[in-house]
Design an enzyme around this catalytic site. Structure first.
Site, PDB file in Angstrom:
ATOM      1  CE  LYS A  24      -1.601   1.384   4.205  1.00 44.05           C
ATOM      2  NZ  LYS A  24      -1.150   2.733   4.562  1.00 44.05           N
ATOM      3  CG  ASN A  25       2.403   2.536   3.564  1.00 44.19           C
ATOM      4  OD1 ASN A  25       1.233   2.853   3.350  1.00 44.19           O
ATOM      5  ND2 ASN A  25       2.854   2.260   4.778  1.00 44.19           N
ATOM      6  CB  CYS A 120      -4.460   5.856  11.317  1.00 43.68           C
ATOM      7  SG  CYS A 120      -4.959   4.400  10.434  1.00 43.68           S
ATOM      8  NE  ARG A 125       0.069  10.123  10.624  1.00 47.62           N
ATOM      9  CZ  ARG A 125      -0.335   9.169   9.781  1.00 47.62           C
ATOM     10  NH1 ARG A 125      -1.540   8.680   9.866  1.00 47.62           N
ATOM     11  NH2 ARG A 125       0.482   8.721   8.847  1.00 47.62           N
ATOM     12  CG  ASP A 310       3.616   1.362   9.451  1.00 46.42           C
ATOM     13  OD1 ASP A 310       3.097   2.143  10.257  1.00 46.42           O
ATOM     14  OD2 ASP A 310       4.031   1.716   8.327  1.00 46.42           O
ATOM     15  NE  ARG A 402      -7.501   4.116   6.018  1.00 44.07           N
ATOM     16  CZ  ARG A 402      -6.696   4.820   6.807  1.00 44.07           C
ATOM     17  NH1 ARG A 402      -6.919   4.884   8.093  1.00 44.07           N
ATOM     18  NH2 ARG A 402      -5.685   5.474   6.304  1.00 44.07           N
TER      19      ARG A 402
HETATM   20  N1  EPU Z   1       5.953  14.458  10.821  1.00 44.48           N
HETATM   21  C1  EPU Z   1       5.965  15.787  11.196  1.00 44.48           C
HETATM   22  N2  EPU Z   1       5.842  16.727  10.222  1.00 44.48           N
HETATM   23  C2  EPU Z   1       5.692  16.379   8.904  1.00 44.48           C
HETATM   24  C3  EPU Z   1       5.692  15.030   8.533  1.00 44.48           C
HETATM   25  C4  EPU Z   1       5.820  14.068   9.522  1.00 44.48           C
HETATM   26  O1  EPU Z   1       6.103  16.115  12.375  1.00 44.48           O
HETATM   27  O2  EPU Z   1       5.570  17.294   8.079  1.00 44.48           O
HETATM   28  C5  EPU Z   1       6.065  13.426  11.871  1.00 44.48           C
HETATM   29  C6  EPU Z   1       4.774  12.609  11.964  1.00 44.48           C
HETATM   30  O3  EPU Z   1       3.812  13.243  12.764  1.00 44.48           O
HETATM   31  C7  EPU Z   1       5.270  11.301  12.537  1.00 44.48           C
HETATM   32  C8  EPU Z   1       6.689  11.170  11.955  1.00 44.48           C
HETATM   33  O4  EPU Z   1       7.056  12.482  11.509  1.00 44.48           O
HETATM   34  O5  EPU Z   1       5.355  11.401  13.929  1.00 44.48           O
HETATM   35  C9  EPU Z   1       6.799  10.198  10.790  1.00 44.48           C
HETATM   36  O6  EPU Z   1       5.902  10.570   9.773  1.00 44.48           O
HETATM   37  P1  EPU Z   1       6.180  10.253   8.233  1.00 44.48           P
HETATM   38  O7  EPU Z   1       6.004  11.510   7.476  1.00 44.48           O
HETATM   39  O8  EPU Z   1       7.476   9.516   8.109  1.00 44.48           O
HETATM   40  O9  EPU Z   1       5.003   9.260   7.911  1.00 44.48           O
HETATM   41  P2  EPU Z   1       3.943   9.338   6.727  1.00 44.48           P
HETATM   42  O10 EPU Z   1       4.605   9.612   5.455  1.00 44.48           O
HETATM   43  O11 EPU Z   1       2.789  10.167   7.135  1.00 44.48           O
HETATM   44  C10 EPU Z   1       4.209   6.792   6.121  1.00 44.48           C
HETATM   45  C11 EPU Z   1       3.297   5.600   6.040  1.00 44.48           C
HETATM   46  C12 EPU Z   1       2.837   5.235   7.433  1.00 44.48           C
HETATM   47  C13 EPU Z   1       4.079   4.905   8.271  1.00 44.48           C
HETATM   48  C14 EPU Z   1       5.061   6.096   8.256  1.00 44.48           C
HETATM   49  C15 EPU Z   1       6.361   5.799   8.984  1.00 44.48           C
HETATM   50  C16 EPU Z   1       2.288   5.898   3.876  1.00 44.48           C
HETATM   51  C17 EPU Z   1       1.086   6.174   3.077  1.00 44.48           C
HETATM   52  N3  EPU Z   1       2.154   5.929   5.199  1.00 44.48           N
HETATM   53  O12 EPU Z   1       3.431   7.823   6.725  1.00 44.48           O
HETATM   54  O13 EPU Z   1       2.036   4.063   7.306  1.00 44.48           O
HETATM   55  O14 EPU Z   1       3.691   4.649   9.596  1.00 44.48           O
HETATM   56  O15 EPU Z   1       5.360   6.455   6.901  1.00 44.48           O
HETATM   57  O16 EPU Z   1       7.017   4.715   8.424  1.00 44.48           O
HETATM   58  O17 EPU Z   1       3.347   5.635   3.333  1.00 44.48           O
HETATM   59  C18 EPU Z   1       0.431   2.469   7.946  1.00 44.48           C
HETATM   60  O18 EPU Z   1       0.633   1.907   6.856  1.00 44.48           O
HETATM   61  O19 EPU Z   1      -0.233   1.950   8.881  1.00 44.48           O
HETATM   62  C19 EPU Z   1       0.998   3.806   8.162  1.00 44.48           C
HETATM   63  C20 EPU Z   1       0.556   4.627   9.120  1.00 44.48           C
END
Ligand code: EPU
Length: 423
Positions: A24-25, A120, A125, A310, A402
């Site tokens: 998915k990711n 989620c 976030r 995850d 999801r």
């Molecule tokens: N963060 C910030 N500011 C930002 C962006 C992120 O503070 O502008 C913080 C977030 O709040 C979090 C941390 O940085 O505490 C990591 O966030 P990241 O941006 O790395 O995650 P993401 O891109 O929102 C993706 C996956 C998530 C997975 C994370 C970490 C996708 C679609 N989602 O999320 O997947 O947990 O990377 O590996 O790629 C899941 O599949 O269950 C899922 C939540």
């Protein structure tokens, strides 16, 4: 509205082969990246998940022509005639990954009108890393309530230093800079396997991207990208979830599509618990053999190549019935411990202190009515249910859909006593 409950009974052992779907990711950012390509692209191994359908709906709002053969998992996207760069907040709120269209929209239209994304409930976030990076690339962003209006005369290449290796921000910056003159450099970039899959996709389409030590990604802008056909990588989180289900029931499972290289730290922890992890005979795939008396371990979640957040909830469920005291620290998200209360209801001995969790292994968990509150928590509760005495009832099943395709059917095929009841 129809309510679905997942009913799980204590299962003796899981045995057999389980085919994994595409990640998915990886699929979500690659679908967003299709905005950068004029012409038809074909994506193979696209999982049939709610988030994928949400991203499809979102792209269609821009004028994307998409067909998705869900049986063959082949998606064809034709973005020759996009006619909009606006997203309404209703669809943005459906998933966090909707923010990933911002970079490609800016690259293609020099404009994007979006809302703050949903997803989620894992803490606050924010998207500040994304927005700061776009600012550095010359994008002006105005916020009106929950909406963001972004535009640039011309995007400019920049050196972007991420204070944290955010997966989404790294992907968004890569996509924004692909068609931008000059070389954009991301320092402290995320290098998750799914980020590398997006990079591979873009390179096959003609992008010029280099990865340098330590965690630097250089993107040299090109004039255009060309249409292509691409196969999405396997889902390492799906693989890890099946492995942990087998870890609590005992048995042996074979995951032909899994690659050890994408999940080394996670697998090492399973070996530390006493389980056996083997590479398939042809050098591909993973064979997992559960041990009888797994031991406790300590771990903390980290950006790749560390232990993935995850898989934290699912590993916690497995540690509830492992001998001794385990410690877990969730460092990626501030709010990803909602499953703890539900596991406690099932008899798990868990203490929380801030983001530190101590799990004291118990002989037995007991079935309860529990509530899933995010994708991975729903999976963790299924894993707990597989080793709990009695019949566990899980509500909030929509979270599972999801992120996992046919998870329940696949578990059943391995011997799990699990079913879905619709009321
Ligand atoms: N963060 C910030 N500011 C930002 C962006 C992120 O503070 O502008 C913080 C977030 O709040 C979090 C941390 O940085 O505490 C990591 O966030 P990241 O941006 O790395 O995650 P993401 O891109 O929102 C993706 C996956 C998530 C997975 C994370 C970490 C996708 C679609 N989602 O999320 O997947 O947990 O990377 O590996 O790629 C899941 O599949 O269950 C899922 C939540």
């Amino acid at each position: 509205m129809q309510i679905e409950r997942i009913i799980v009974k204590k299962t003796e052992k899981l045995f057999g082969k389980v085919d994994l779907v595409g990640a998915k990711n990886a699929a979500l950012p690659i679908m967003a990246a299709s905005i950068l390509i004029v012409g038809k692209i074909i994506l193979n191994n696209v999982p049939c998940l709610t988030d994928i359908f949400n991203m499809k709906e979102l792209l269609e709002k821009f004028g994307s022509k998409i067909t998705f053969n869900t049986e063959k998992r082949i998606m064809e996207i034709d973005n020759s005639h996009l006619n909009s760069f606006k997203v309404d907040s209703c669809i943005m709120k459906k998933m966090r990954a909707s923010i990933l269209v911002m970079g490609p929209l800016l690259a293609r239209f020099k404009q994007a009108e979006i809302a703050f994304p949903g997803g989620c409930v894992l803490g606050s976030r924010p998207i500040d890393f994304h927005l700061k990076a776009f600012n550095k690339m010359g994008v002006k962003i105005h916020r009106i309530d929950e909406n963001l209006m972004a535009h640039a005369q011309d995007l400019k290449s920049a050196k972007i230093i991420l204070e944290y290796p955010s997966v989404g921000a790294t992907e968004n910056i890569i996509m924004a800079s692909i068609l931008t003159k000059g070389t954009t450099v991301i320092v402290n970039a995320a290098l998750e396997p799914e980020v590398l899959d997006l990079i591979q996709f873009l390179k096959y389409a003609g992008a010029k991207i280099n990865i340098k030590l330590p965690a630097i990604i250089e993107i040299e802008g090109v004039e255009s990208l060309k249409p292509l056909s691409y196969e999405i990588m396997f889902d390492r989180l799906e693989a890890g979830s099946f492995i942990l289900a087998c870890a609590v029931t005992g048995g042996e499972i074979h995951l032909p599509q899994a690659r050890v290289e994408a999940m080394e730290v996670f697998l090492e922890k399973l070996v530390e618990m006493g389980h056996v992890v083997e590479v398939g005979l042809d050098g591909r795939g993973i064979i997992f053999k559960a041990c009888n008396n797994p031991k406790s371990i300590n771990f903390r979640t980290m950006p790749y190549p560390g232990f993935p957040t995850d898989l934290q909830a699912q590993m916690m469920a497995a540690l509830c019935v492992s001998a001794g005291n385990s410690t877990i620290q969730e460092t990626v998200y501030e709010g990803r411990l909602t499953h703890v209360r539900e596991l406690q209801k099932m008899g798990a001995q868990i203490d929380i202190n801030g983001d530190f969790v101590t799990v004291k292994g118990v002989e037995q968990l007991y079935a309860q009515h529990v509530i899933a509150s995010d994708i991975r928590a729903s999976c963790a509760l299924i894993i707990a249910g597989l080793c709990a005495q009695g019949q566990t009832i899980i509500t909030g099943a929509h979270h599972l859909y999801r992120g996992y395709e046919n998870f329940i059917e696949k578990l059943k095929s391995l011997g799990a006593l699990i079913e879905v009841i619709k009321e």
